[in-house]
Design a protein around this motif. Structure first.
Motif, short mmCIF file in Angstrom:
data_model
loop_
_atom_site.label_atom_id
_atom_site.label_comp_id
_atom_site.label_asym_id
_atom_site.label_seq_id
_atom_site.Cartn_x
_atom_site.Cartn_y
_atom_site.Cartn_z
N ILE A 69 0.74 -1.27 0.07
CA ILE A 69 0.07 0.12 0.06
C ILE A 69 0.83 1.54 0.07
N LEU A 70 1.85 1.23 0.94
CA LEU A 70 2.91 2.39 0.85
C LEU A 70 3.58 2.49 -0.51
N GLY A 71 3.81 1.57 -1.27
CA GLY A 71 4.49 1.47 -2.43
C GLY A 71 3.43 1.78 -3.56
N LEU A 72 2.20 2.02 -3.41
CA LEU A 72 1.29 2.30 -4.21
C LEU A 72 0.93 1.26 -5.22
N LEU A 73 1.37 -0.16 -4.84
CA LEU A 73 0.97 -1.27 -6.00
C LEU A 73 -0.47 -1.79 -5.61
N GLU A 74 -0.82 -1.28 -4.47
CA GLU A 74 -2.23 -1.63 -3.98
C GLU A 74 -2.92 -0.51 -3.43
N ARG A 75 -4.28 -0.54 -3.32
CA ARG A 75 -4.84 0.67 -2.62
C ARG A 75 -5.55 0.14 -1.40
N GLN A 76 -5.52 0.87 -0.33
CA GLN A 76 -6.01 0.52 0.86
C GLN A 76 -7.63 0.34 0.91
N SER A 77 -8.41 -0.30 1.69
CA SER A 77 -9.68 -0.39 1.73
C SER A 77 -10.31 0.77 2.61
N ASP A 84 1.46 -17.15 -18.23
CA ASP A 84 2.79 -17.45 -18.04
C ASP A 84 3.61 -16.43 -17.51
N ARG A 85 3.11 -15.31 -18.21
CA ARG A 85 4.08 -13.96 -17.77
C ARG A 85 3.61 -13.13 -16.85
N THR A 86 2.46 -13.71 -16.05
CA THR A 86 1.88 -12.91 -14.97
C THR A 86 2.77 -11.94 -14.12
N ARG A 87 3.97 -12.59 -13.80
CA ARG A 87 4.87 -11.98 -12.75
C ARG A 87 5.66 -10.80 -13.42
N LYS A 93 4.65 -3.62 -14.19
CA LYS A 93 3.78 -2.30 -13.68
C LYS A 93 4.25 -1.69 -12.30
N ALA A 94 5.10 -2.63 -11.50
CA ALA A 94 5.55 -1.99 -10.36
C ALA A 94 6.68 -1.10 -10.50
N LEU A 95 7.32 -1.28 -11.75
CA LEU A 95 8.45 -0.53 -12.25
C LEU A 95 8.16 0.70 -12.87
N ALA A 152 -5.09 -5.38 -17.49
CA ALA A 152 -6.03 -5.39 -16.40
C ALA A 152 -5.49 -5.94 -15.26
N LYS A 153 -4.25 -6.69 -15.36
CA LYS A 153 -3.88 -7.36 -13.89
C LYS A 153 -3.33 -6.20 -12.93
N SER A 154 -3.82 -6.65 -11.79
CA SER A 154 -3.01 -5.69 -10.89
C SER A 154 -1.65 -6.07 -10.36
N PRO A 155 -1.00 -5.02 -10.37
CA PRO A 155 0.71 -5.08 -9.88
C PRO A 155 0.92 -6.46 -8.88
N ILE A 156 0.03 -6.25 -7.75
CA ILE A 156 0.17 -6.96 -6.76
C ILE A 156 -0.04 -8.40 -7.02
N GLU A 157 -1.40 -8.47 -7.45
CA GLU A 157 -1.70 -9.71 -7.71
C GLU A 157 -0.91 -10.87 -8.70
N ALA A 158 -0.23 -9.76 -9.68
CA ALA A 158 0.55 -10.48 -10.59
C ALA A 158 1.88 -10.74 -9.89
#
Ligand SMILES: Nc1ncnc2c1ncn2[C@@H]1O[C@H](COP(=O)(O)OP(=O)(O)OP(=O)(O)O)[C@@H](O)[C@H]1O
Ligand SMILES: [Mg+2]
Lengths: 238, 412
Positions: free
Chosen positions: A52-60, B309-312, B318-320, B402-408
């Motif tokens: 969340i702090l790294g803006l990879l995910e949003r808080q609820s 396969d390339r989800t990660r 996206k994280a970058l 549409a993949k969220s970075p963290i789920e990926a």
């Protein structure tokens, strides 16, 4: 002025009928240039907080201000730009692109930065130099040791000169020797280059590098303390 | 991010998965190869067939009796006895049809022929001494029909190979007499075997003077057709007009819609055959194009696997700092590059195979077959396969974006 501030931060994962509360109201500030370690038992929500702090995910629930701006106000594209320019990530499992050289891996954030291509090589080399891997430029991840892989990941997090570097158990997959080298580098980023560092760790020897330790338990801040006898890393100075 | 960098990223992605990339484009390669081959071979076949028809003579004009059908449903058109001796005379006059080089009346129909207990029913083809020249039907043995034969309604025939084989399987018919309609006909010539490749099959024909056919076989005064040749190819259309004017005047026709005759030219026949062959080629190419769609589905399938396969990798990018648009562009470009390359490989392969086949046909079968590179089809092949890439790449690319970075990143 705080770099990051959370007020009553909550995170609940909702799957159809089950709701899993992970963070249940966190409040703290992190100022620019701090070295913070987040500790706590497994499942206490450390990674979730970091994401969340790294803006990879949003808080609820609750609020998160980055550079005094409510993060909910940022658009998807603005968040992507912040991740690119201000936030650097180091993960436990390296996450390097396979069959791609060290140099190309480190260049990855620059591709999305809008920085001119002429600059890329020198910036990437500088970052690789900072982690002491200049002799491995053309190696692919499969040809590197775990410690070297993590140093490449640090160089990648570093290449765009971000404000904050987030590290989620960066030494978790390494033996203690490689782990200490990685920690020395992270400390150098903080001490010499002035980056804000937020580090998650289990191991107490890694925690000793920090100025401040936030302990989580069951989604709440258990303690938030300044470290007095900081390790300075004399052992592994170059 | 510039398109140049986007393409570079996509190429790098494809390069790290060379084998998969190669297998992915197989469907497109095969589809485009098929299109190129169908069109190239179709063109070759068309040239060959038109060349053969043209061999009969581009100067030839056919005049047919009766009102000509105006369309496939016009059943009232009937064969009539509208072409007679006086038409032949009028058309033969220089002042009426100045550019007519030759003119020959034709009478035809089927009649049973007898020889020593054997029977066969050939097509009786009555003409003049010009027959051999106009239709390239020179006897391989004996002689052609002469003007004297025509004048005297001589009882002579020139037979095709099939007629000879059926009437007299074991001994020579040349110089013998065969019986048709109770009359004895002297076999004065035998035609070479032509086979079915030619436009008109003379193997099953018995050629004789038209006068003989009219008087003794069919008992008629009219002609079934008049063949005419213009003195040059350039004069064919003016000759057609002269023929029409002459016959209308003679038959007292003022309204062209009421014509009791029709005029055909070689050009018309070429056009008809050409249209049929073109339609066939287009149809086959469309069938081949369907295989491109199948290839597209294959691409989508493998792209979807690739996205999973390339989800990660997607999460990492996206994280970058990659935006959704960056990711969408990367995967869409990968699909388009794949299909584009597949299209190019297909064109080269299709052209190569068509060329090889043309060599085999012309050298082994001895036909006048030319290789043509179908530029239009090649162009279309590239465009269609790129569009296929765009369409079938879009869904997987959107899924990736549409993949969220963290789920990926958490994905195992
Ligand atoms: N997408 C999700 N859906 C549901 N629950 C989730 C999801 N992501 C994480 N959790 C849960 O949130 C809790 C905290 O996870 P988190 O990864 O933050 O723990 P952690 O403190 O980092 O633990 P560890 O030290 O083992 O890495 C866990 O119980 C986990 O099951
Ligand atoms: Mg964790």
């Amino acid at each position: 002025m705080s770099l990051m501030e959370v007020r009553n931060l909550e995170m609940t994962y909702s799957d159809e009928d089950v709701a899993t509360p992970v963070l249940r109201g966190l409040t703290f500030k992190i100022t620019k240039g701090e070295f913070v370690t987040i500790m706590g038992p497994s499942g206490s929500g450390k990674s979730t907080l970091l994401h969340i702090l790294g803006l990879l995910e949003r808080q609820s629930g609750g609020e998160y201000f980055f550079e005094d701006k409510q993060t909910g106000e940022y658009s998807e594209d603005e968040v992507a730009r912040l991740r690119n320019k201000k936030l650097g990530f180091v993960f436990q499992s390296f996450n390097l692109l396979p069959r791609t050289t060290v140099l190309e891996n480190v260049k990855l954030p620059l591709l999305y930065s809008g920085i001119k291509e002429e600059m890329w090589n020198s910036m990437a080399r500088k970052a690789i130099d900072a982690v002491g891997l200049s002799h491995r430029l053309d190696f692919e991840p499969s040809q590197l040791s775990g410690g070297e892989k993590q140093r490449v990941a640090i160089a990648r997090a570093l290449v765009n000169n971000p404000e904050v570097i987030f590290a989620d158990e960066p030494t978790g997959n390494l033996d203690s020797k490689s782990g200490e080298i990685v920690m020395e580098i992270i400390q150098k980023l903080h001490n010499e280059m002035g980056h804000t560092v937020i580090l998650i760790t289990h191991e107490s020897y890694t925690a000793e590098y920090a100025e401040r330790i936030i302990r989580l338990r069951d989604g709440l801040v258990e303690s938030d303390t300044k470290v007095l006898n900081r390790r300075t890393g004399k052992l592994f100075q170059k | 991010m510039s398109l140049y960098h986007a393409i570079k990223i996509s190429l790098a992605g494809l390069k790290t998965n060379k084998m998969r990339s190669a297998l992915t484009i197989l469907g497109i390669v095969i589809g485009v190869t098929a299109i190129i081959m169908v069109v190239s071979l179709g063109q070759g076949a068309k040239d060959l067939i038109l060349g053969q028809i043209q061999g009969i003579g581009a100067r030839t004009i056919g005049i047919i009796p009766g009102r000509q059908p105006k369309g496939p449903t016009d059943v009232l058109a009937t064969l009539t006895a509208s072409l007679k001796e006086r038409d032949l005379v009028a058309l033969g006059r220089k002042e009426n049809v100045p550019h007519a080089a030759d003119i020959m009346p034709i009478v035809f129909g089927s009649e049973t022929a007898y020889y020593e207990g054997e029977t066969y029913r050939p097509t009786i083809f009555g003409g003049t001494e010009l027959m051999a020249d106009i239709y390239d039907a020179y006897p391989e043995r004996g002689r052609n029909i002469t003007a004297d034969d025509v004048r005297g309604s001589a009882d002579v025939v020139v037979l095709g190979q099939t007629v000879v084989d059926k009437l007299s399987p074991d001994h020579d018919l040349f110089g013998e007499r065969i019986k048709i309609k109770g009359r004895n006909f002297l076999v004065i010539g035998i035609l070479p075997k032509k086979g079915g490749a030619s436009f008109i099959n003379f193997d099953e024909m018995a050629l004789m003077p038209y006068t003989t056919a009219q008087n003794y076989i069919f008992g008629i005064k009219h002609f079934n057709r008049i063949a005419m040749r213009a003195d040059s190819e350039a004069n064919v259309s003016s000759t057609v007009e002269d023929v029409k004017t002459t016959l209308r005047e003679l038959h007292g026709i003022t309204d062209p819609d009421k014509d009791d005759f029709g005029v055909e030219t070689q050009a018309d026949a070429l056009k008809t055959v050409g249209t049929i062959l073109n339609t066939l080629t287009v149809f086959l190419a469309m069938v081949a194009a369907i295989s491109l769609v199948v290839g597209g589905v294959g691409i989508m399938n493998i792209m979807l696997v690739s996205v999973t396969d390339r989800t990660r990798e997607i999460g990492l990018r996206k994280a970058l700092g990659a935006t959704n648009k960056n990711i969408l562009t990367q995967f869409l470009l990968e699909a388009i590059i794949l299909t584009g390359v597949g299209g190019i490989v297909g064109i080269l392969l299709g052209a190569g195979l068509s060329f090889a086949i043309s060599l085999v046909i012309s050298n082994v079968f001895g036909l006048a077959w030319n290789f043509t590179f179908p530029i239009g089809a090649a162009f279309l092949g590239i465009i269609i396969s790129t569009i296929v890439g765009l369409i079938f790449g879009l869904y997987p690319a959107r899924k990736a974006a549409a993949k969220s970075p963290i789920e990926a990143l958490r994905y195992e």
